[in-house]
Design a protein around this motif. Structure first.
Motif, PDB file in Angstrom:
ATOM      1  N   ALA A  56       0.825  -1.191   0.000  1.00  0.00           N
ATOM      2  CA  ALA A  56       0.000   0.000   0.000  1.00  0.00           C
ATOM      3  C   ALA A  56       0.864   1.247   0.000  1.00  0.00           C
ATOM      4  N   GLY A  57       0.273   2.372  -0.384  1.00  0.00           N
ATOM      5  CA  GLY A  57       0.993   3.631  -0.475  1.00  0.00           C
ATOM      6  C   GLY A  57       1.070   4.345   0.843  1.00  0.00           C
ATOM      7  N   PRO A  58       1.559   5.596   0.835  1.00  0.00           N
ATOM      8  CA  PRO A  58       1.759   6.348   2.080  1.00  0.00           C
ATOM      9  C   PRO A  58       0.457   6.819   2.682  1.00  0.00           C
ATOM     10  N   VAL A  59       0.500   7.158   3.941  1.00  0.00           N
ATOM     11  CA  VAL A  59      -0.660   7.680   4.658  1.00  0.00           C
ATOM     12  C   VAL A  59      -0.872   9.121   4.289  1.00  0.00           C
ATOM     13  N   ALA A  60      -2.102   9.483   3.954  1.00  0.00           N
ATOM     14  CA  ALA A  60      -2.405  10.858   3.612  1.00  0.00           C
ATOM     15  C   ALA A  60      -3.107  11.546   4.755  1.00  0.00           C
ATOM     16  N   GLY A  61      -3.139  12.864   4.716  1.00  0.00           N
ATOM     17  CA  GLY A  61      -3.841  13.611   5.756  1.00  0.00           C
ATOM     18  C   GLY A  61      -2.883  14.364   6.646  1.00  0.00           C
ATOM     19  N   SER A  62      -3.306  15.490   7.175  1.00  0.00           N
ATOM     20  CA  SER A  62      -2.485  16.293   8.076  1.00  0.00           C
ATOM     21  C   SER A  62      -3.313  16.714   9.260  1.00  0.00           C
ATOM     22  N   TRP A 298      -5.988   2.709   1.873  1.00  0.00           N
ATOM     23  CA  TRP A 298      -6.588   1.441   2.282  1.00  0.00           C
ATOM     24  C   TRP A 298      -5.486   0.391   2.210  1.00  0.00           C
ATOM     25  N   HIS A 299      -4.797   0.157   3.302  1.00  0.00           N
ATOM     26  CA  HIS A 299      -3.591  -0.658   3.275  1.00  0.00           C
ATOM     27  C   HIS A 299      -3.881  -2.152   3.225  1.00  0.00           C
ATOM     28  N   LEU A 300      -5.132  -2.544   3.392  1.00  0.00           N
ATOM     29  CA  LEU A 300      -5.506  -3.942   3.239  1.00  0.00           C
ATOM     30  C   LEU A 300      -5.721  -4.253   1.763  1.00  0.00           C
ATOM     31  N   PRO A 301      -5.747  -5.528   1.393  1.00  0.00           N
ATOM     32  CA  PRO A 301      -6.000  -5.840  -0.028  1.00  0.00           C
ATOM     33  C   PRO A 301      -7.354  -5.310  -0.475  1.00  0.00           C
ATOM     34  N   LEU A 302      -7.395  -4.731  -1.639  1.00  0.00           N
ATOM     35  CA  LEU A 302      -8.639  -4.282  -2.255  1.00  0.00           C
ATOM     36  C   LEU A 302      -8.975  -5.282  -3.348  1.00  0.00           C
ATOM     37  N   GLY A 303      -9.974  -6.097  -3.110  1.00  0.00           N
ATOM     38  CA  GLY A 303     -10.266  -7.148  -4.078  1.00  0.00           C
ATOM     39  C   GLY A 303     -11.500  -7.941  -3.715  1.00  0.00           C
ATOM     40  N   VAL A 773      -0.915  -3.618  10.967  1.00  0.00           N
ATOM     41  CA  VAL A 773      -0.535  -2.392  11.681  1.00  0.00           C
ATOM     42  C   VAL A 773      -0.843  -1.160  10.837  1.00  0.00           C
ATOM     43  N   LYS A 774      -0.517  -1.185   9.547  1.00  0.00           N
ATOM     44  CA  LYS A 774      -0.799  -0.040   8.684  1.00  0.00           C
ATOM     45  C   LYS A 774      -2.286   0.264   8.623  1.00  0.00           C
ATOM     46  N   ALA A 775      -3.101  -0.797   8.519  1.00  0.00           N
ATOM     47  CA  ALA A 775      -4.550  -0.586   8.427  1.00  0.00           C
ATOM     48  C   ALA A 775      -5.099   0.023   9.709  1.00  0.00           C
ATOM     49  N   LEU A 776      -4.683  -0.485  10.872  1.00  0.00           N
ATOM     50  CA  LEU A 776      -5.190   0.046  12.141  1.00  0.00           C
ATOM     51  C   LEU A 776      -4.623   1.428  12.433  1.00  0.00           C
ATOM     52  N   LYS A 777      -3.391   1.693  11.992  1.00  0.00           N
ATOM     53  CA  LYS A 777      -2.820   3.026  12.199  1.00  0.00           C
ATOM     54  C   LYS A 777      -3.577   4.065  11.377  1.00  0.00           C
ATOM     55  N   GLU A 778      -3.900   3.722  10.129  1.00  0.00           N
ATOM     56  CA  GLU A 778      -4.657   4.645   9.290  1.00  0.00           C
ATOM     57  C   GLU A 778      -6.035   4.901   9.879  1.00  0.00           C
ATOM     58  N   TYR A 779      -6.650   3.848  10.406  1.00  0.00           N
ATOM     59  CA  TYR A 779      -7.964   4.031  11.028  1.00  0.00           C
ATOM     60  C   TYR A 779      -7.845   4.870  12.288  1.00  0.00           C
ATOM     61  N   ARG A 780      -6.790   4.685  13.040  1.00  0.00           N
ATOM     62  CA  ARG A 780      -6.590   5.484  14.259  1.00  0.00           C
ATOM     63  C   ARG A 780      -6.437   6.957  13.915  1.00  0.00           C
ATOM     64  N   ASN A 781      -5.733   7.255  12.835  1.00  0.00           N
ATOM     65  CA  ASN A 781      -5.578   8.647  12.431  1.00  0.00           C
ATOM     66  C   ASN A 781      -6.912   9.294  12.079  1.00  0.00           C
ATOM     67  N   LEU A 782      -7.877   8.483  11.688  1.00  0.00           N
ATOM     68  CA  LEU A 782      -9.205   9.016  11.393  1.00  0.00           C
ATOM     69  C   LEU A 782      -9.963   9.395  12.652  1.00  0.00           C
ATOM     70  N   HIS A 783      -9.778   8.632  13.721  1.00  0.00           N
ATOM     71  CA  HIS A 783     -10.689   8.723  14.852  1.00  0.00           C
ATOM     72  C   HIS A 783     -10.056   9.023  16.207  1.00  0.00           C
ATOM     73  N   GLN A 992       1.466  -5.927  21.024  1.00  0.00           N
ATOM     74  CA  GLN A 992       2.511  -5.677  20.037  1.00  0.00           C
ATOM     75  C   GLN A 992       1.977  -4.857  18.868  1.00  0.00           C
ATOM     76  N   ILE A 993       0.787  -5.201  18.404  1.00  0.00           N
ATOM     77  CA  ILE A 993       0.184  -4.442  17.308  1.00  0.00           C
ATOM     78  C   ILE A 993      -0.030  -2.998  17.733  1.00  0.00           C
ATOM     79  N   HIS A 994      -0.527  -2.794  18.952  1.00  0.00           N
ATOM     80  CA  HIS A 994      -0.815  -1.432  19.390  1.00  0.00           C
ATOM     81  C   HIS A 994       0.457  -0.594  19.513  1.00  0.00           C
ATOM     82  N   ARG A 995       1.520  -1.196  20.007  1.00  0.00           N
ATOM     83  CA  ARG A 995       2.754  -0.442  20.135  1.00  0.00           C
ATOM     84  C   ARG A 995       3.247   0.052  18.779  1.00  0.00           C
ATOM     85  N   GLN A 996       3.114  -0.802  17.757  1.00  0.00           N
ATOM     86  CA  GLN A 996       3.523  -0.368  16.421  1.00  0.00           C
ATOM     87  C   GLN A 996       2.559   0.660  15.852  1.00  0.00           C
TER      88      GLN A 996
END
Length: 1001
Positions: A56-62, A298-303, A773-783, A992-996
């Motif tokens: 997946a690509g980089p995280v967007a948003g500021s 969307w860092h999870l597979p899209l399919g 980790v990427k998927a949950l981190k992106e979701y965390r940045n939303l909320h 471990q997932i949360h720490r990352q």
């Protein structure tokens, strides 16, 4: 006897030849010239192609400052904004992203393990002061009546316009007697914005669709509410708040668990009631991103996952439509089949394609008037206009030759190991018992070849009274004696075939031949079958040792493991097998491999034959007929008698702007999007990844259509069509809300298995962890609201089971451990199975059922008790040793085997009725031999459980508490929530997932 190997900690579900002359039936014209683009034949195959592996690509948003925050409702505890002081920098260990191996007996249970201990094998080193994880609130699904209006704070008596239903699993809540209220109260408390807060984008809702006239209605996104509303959009899991504390603050019982098994996504058909059933098609998220930038977040597979021939019953049966001489109605430009989402105009004289928007003429035979809403008056009487799944009878222009008859060919190893294990006798008896049920009577064809150091052909012509054996000893120059009499019509030669199967075991009972001329025998089989095609069933009991395709013992060298050459052990050693697979596919021959023996037989090479022909691998480690006869009997019988789609090809068409870029499973890719499947059945599923070709700014709905062109056993050429619609969204949160955990895990699992074919096992496990980790981190940045939720793990409700399933994948036989943990053949066989399993079976294998049955047995007073709802009446328990009561009797079911665990304090009444005691050898006890009533009840429960997964037969292993090594091998090592064999437990994994996730969040 167990199908696994001793000492194995992970779960085990089971136990260039020159191209031949062209067939006269092969079409000379390319597939592109076929009327449907799905030809039976195609240009010569260039060989299997590998699909790219992308990340997946980089995280967007500021960050942006948050709005003013209202007072919390009564009973809701707001965490303090002043975090305790951090420890000195010298006390914080550095974070390593590399996998390390760790095993220590003192950390046998997750609850006893300090947070600062080294990580287990296959997991990153997360030794760092504990931070508090988070996961997200229940997801608002599309179709909820009405958008949610903005929340105002005056007057104080305002009635809340929306209230979130409580989650199905009791996650951590505020420490109050009453659950938190979501009523918006007066602004009696205001807190300044906190640094690091990311303002989430507005959510995009969707209007529920009740009929065809609304199917292209655009979304109407609700206005953004207050911060209190924001908290409603995710679920969370509370963790410890004191850095350096040994107490994580994590309530292990509150962790989300899929105790009800796979739950198909309801929004898929509730929002679009005309969609096909999720049994046939499931998307990783039903919200299709409208731009590439959104898709990159969307860092999870899209399919999607497709099971085109999934079994259905009752009202779910796929209707068959025959247009006769009028021909199948399709779009002139994109070749889409007519479906419920097309629209009719001009009084019913034209119809608009929902894929490319082209107006097509309606023939006079198909014309019907429209009602006041624009629907055809005969819509409800036409399945192709009212059902998401339909099967068309194909006319002659969809054929390049007459439909082939069902053909079953058996290539059987008759060396000394095959005879002594009892395999040969069981196979012969099973085939004979299934002759009446083979599909396609009276057209069914059958044939046999056996081999050891020589090749044996059998003439079964109907004019003979006994079969004739012809032996070819020159394996370096194989030829076919009597080529016209080696394939016979079963109905005509039934007596000769039965006579052969009766005498087959005795023919080789005194053999001392240990060699295997498998490669030459495979070439001979191809020469016999290429005229018609069909299904080839291979029964291999020893390593190929003579002639072309001979293999060497390459799985016993531990020096290769952990190096860059490790993956070479999991791919075919000799290109001969890949070339043979390409030839088999070209001539419509599907291959199923039945591998036996506890010695190395190179399943990695043999499995290549199934991989590229749409078949599968069945593995029986150390087969002995005494304890594995039933498993082989049922699985072979299922393979022979289930309905099969012959000489099939499959294509998935997509709406403008999207396409499927990669495909994963067992098939041959003929072109960029055409899958060749010589023999496919209801137990095969295929995964694929989706990509965007352009921005979908004006498109509100994307349509997909799966088309499988095949020959039915009855001799008809048919096209099975599944159609589905999915909304286009502009909000990442909407993609998470419409996510399907089952489809995500299915695609992730296939990607991880493919990664092991080109890199180390550690790399595949790292990929799974980083993706999560990427998927949950992106979701965390939303909320995430940092001043309130810094110590909580945020996750979307739709993906609450994702971390657990990813942990189970890392612990699976295909991905776990290293050299000494799992036999190489077993690892390759399980990996092959994971590539073909439908979603439901895969999730059952990853998180099996654990149910207590002793209480139910005591309540069932009648031996003839109805077990129809037995599983529903018994609670499913978490997969942890704490769930096992010494006074109980439990069944562990992963879809491939049963483990009946007997507690040491089990009621004497139950123990006597089951005919088990602590002096008996439970490995020799067979429940079927007992005449006690309770034993028959237990057998009835097991039989009922087997019905839920008919593709595989679960052998039953009785295990007594404390009996080693059987208890550890069969059960304790497979409790995925526990820390066993140097692997993480569920609670540690979450930490471990949360720490990352917290890093740079």
């Amino acid at each position: 006897m167990a199908t696994g190997s001793p000492g194995r900690p992970a779960a085990s579900p089971f136990a260039a030849a020159a191209p031949p002359a062209a067939s006269p039936f092969v079409a000379s014209s390319p597939v592109a010239n076929r009327p449907d683009g799905l030809g039976v034949r195609s240009p010569p195959i260039s060989g299997p192609t590998s699909t790219p592996f992308s990340s997946a690509g980089p995280v967007a948003g500021s960050p942006t400052p948050p709005p003013l925050r209202p007072a919390p409702p009564v009973g809701f505890v707001v965490p303090s904004t002043h975090a305790p002081p951090a420890p000195p920098q010298s006390q914080v260990p550095p974070i390593s992203n590399q996998f390390q191996r760790f095993s220590s007996p003192q950390f046998s249970m997750p609850s006893q393990a300090p947070l600062t201990r080294p990580p287990p094998a296959g997991l990153p080193n997360m030794a760092q002061p504990p931070v508090q994880p988070i996961m997200g609130p229940p997801i608002q699904r599309p179709g909820v009546p009405g958008p949610r209006p903005p929340v105002t704070f005056n007057p104080p008596t305002q009635t809340p316009p929306y209230q979130m239903a409580p989650p199905s699993q009791p996650f951590a809540q505020a420490p109050t007697a009453q659950p938190p209220s979501y009523h918006a109260g007066p602004p009696s408390y205001v807190q300044p914005p906190q640094p690091g807060y990311v303002q989430p984008p507005p959510h995009q809702g969707m209007t529920a669709m009740r009929g065809r006239e609304h199917m292209q209605q655009p979304f109407s996104g609700p206005p953004t509410g207050s911060m209190q509303d924001l908290v409603e959009d995710f679920s969370s899991l509370s963790l410890g708040t004191v850095p350096g504390s040994l107490d994580t603050g994590l309530d292990i019982k509150a962790l989300p668990r899929p105790l009800e098994g796979d739950v198909e996504p309801r929004a898929f058909t509730e929002t679009y009631p005309l969609n096909c059933s999720p049994k046939y098609l499931r998307f990783t998220t039903s919200g299709i991103p409208n731009s590439q930038s959104l898709a990159s977040r969307w860092h999870l597979p899209l399919g999607a996952v497709v099971c085109p021939l999934a079994e259905a019953s009752g009202k779910e049966e796929v209707p068959i439509v025959n247009f006769g001489s009028a021909g199948i109605i399709r779009c002139r430009r994109c070749r889409l089949y007519i479906n419920p989402y097309v629209t009719f105009t001009d009084g019913g004289r034209k119809w608009r394609c929902n894929l490319c928007a082209l107006l097509n003429d309606v023939s006079g035979e198909y014309f019907a008037h429209l009602d006041d809403t624009g629907r055809r008056v005969d819509t409800d009487q036409r399945p192709e206009l009212s059902r998401g799944s339909v099967e068309f009878v194909a006319p002659t222009e969809y054929m390049v030759r007459p439909p082939m008859p069902p053909l079953y060919f058996f290539l059987i190893d008759v060396s000394i190991s095959a005879v002594r294990s009892g395999m040969l006798e069981v196979v012969a008896q099973t085939i004979k018992s299934c002759l009446d049920e083979l599909p396609g009577f009276p057209r069914t064809q059958i044939g046999f070849i056996t081999f050891d150091s020589t090749i044996h052909f059998y003439n079964m012509k109907s004019t003979l009274t006994q079969p004739q054996m012809m032996v070819v000893s020159d394996v370096d120059d194989v030829f076919i004696p009597l080529p016209d009499d080696l394939l016979v019509n079963l109905s005509e030669s039934r007596n000769v075939v039965e006579s052969f199967l009766d005498s087959l075991p005795s023919m080789f009972q005194d053999t001392t031949n240990v060699e295997s001329a498998f490669g030459p025998a495979l070439q001979a089989t191809f020469l016999v079958m290429r005229q018609l095609g069909g299904k080839l069933l291979i029964f291999q009991n020893s390593l190929p040792s003579i002639g072309v395709g001979r293999l060497r013992l390459r799985g016993e060298d531990p020096r290769v493991y952990g190096t860059d050459k490790e993956h070479s052990l999991r791919v075919a050693e000799d290109p001969f097998y890949k070339q043979m697979a390409a030839d088999f596919t070209k001539y419509q021959i599907g291959v199923n491999v039945y591998a036996f023996s506890d010695k190395y037989t190179d399943v990695a090479s043999l499995g290549t034959l199934s991989k590229y022909t749409g078949g599968q691998v069945y593995y029986y480690s150390g087969f002995k007929s005494a304890n594995q006869k039933d498993k082989l009997w049922h699985e072979l019988a299922r393979d022979l008698t289930r309905e099969t789609a012959w000489e099939a090809v499959m294509r998935i068409r997509c709406g403008k702007g999207v396409r499927f870029s990669t495909y994963h499973g067992n098939f041959m890719l003929r072109s960029t999007d055409l899958l060749a499947l010589p023999a496919v059945d209801c137990d095969k599923a295929f995964a694929m990844q989706l990509c965007l070709e352009e921005t979908l700014l004006t498109t509100h709905t994307v349509y997909f259509q799966v088309a499988l062109l095949y020959t039915a056993s009855c001799g008809e050429r048919r096209i099975r069509v599944h159609t589905a619609a999915a909304p286009v969204v502009a909000d990442l949160g909407e993609m998470y809300r419409q996510a399907d955990t089952g489809a995500v895990v299915s695609v992730l699992g296939r990607l991880a298995i493919e990664k092991t074919l080109s890199s180390k096992l550690d790399d595949a496990r790292t990929y799974l962890l980083k993706t999560t980790v990427k998927a949950l981190k992106e979701y965390r940045n939303l909320h995430a609201v940092q001043h309130r939720l810094a110590g909580r793990m945020i996750y979307p409700e739709s993906l609450k089971y994702l971390p657990l399933y990813v942990l189970a994948l890392c612990k699976s036989t295909a991905l776990s451990g290293g050299y000494a943990d799992v036999q190489l053949d077993e690892r390759c066989a399980v990996g092959s199975i994971l590539m073909t399993l439908p979603v439901k079976s895969l999730l059952k294998l990853l998180y099996p059922s654990l149910i207590r049955v002793d209480e139910f047995l005591l309540k069932a007073s009648s031996p003839a008790v109805d077990f129809k709802n037995a599983e529903k009446n018994m609670a499913h328990l978490p997969l942890t040793a704490e769930s096992l009561d010494p006074r109980g009797l439990y069944i562990f079911d992963d879809g491939f085997r049963f483990v009946v665990w007997i507690g040491r304090m089990l009621s004497p009444e139950v123990a006597r009725s089951l005919n088990v005691d602590y002096s008996s050898d439970l490995s020799q006890v067979n429940l079927y031999e007992s005449e006690h009533g309770m034993s028959r009840k237990l057998t009835g429960i097991l039989n009922k459980l087997r019905e839920s997964n008919p593709a595989f037969f679960q052998n039953c292993h009785l295990v007594r508490q404390g009996e080693q090594p059987r208890e550890g091998l069969y059960l304790l090592a497979n409790l995925v929530e526990d820390q066993t064999g140097g692997t993480s437990g569920y609670a540690d994994w979450i930490m471990q997932i949360h720490r990352q996730v917290q890093q740079n969040a």
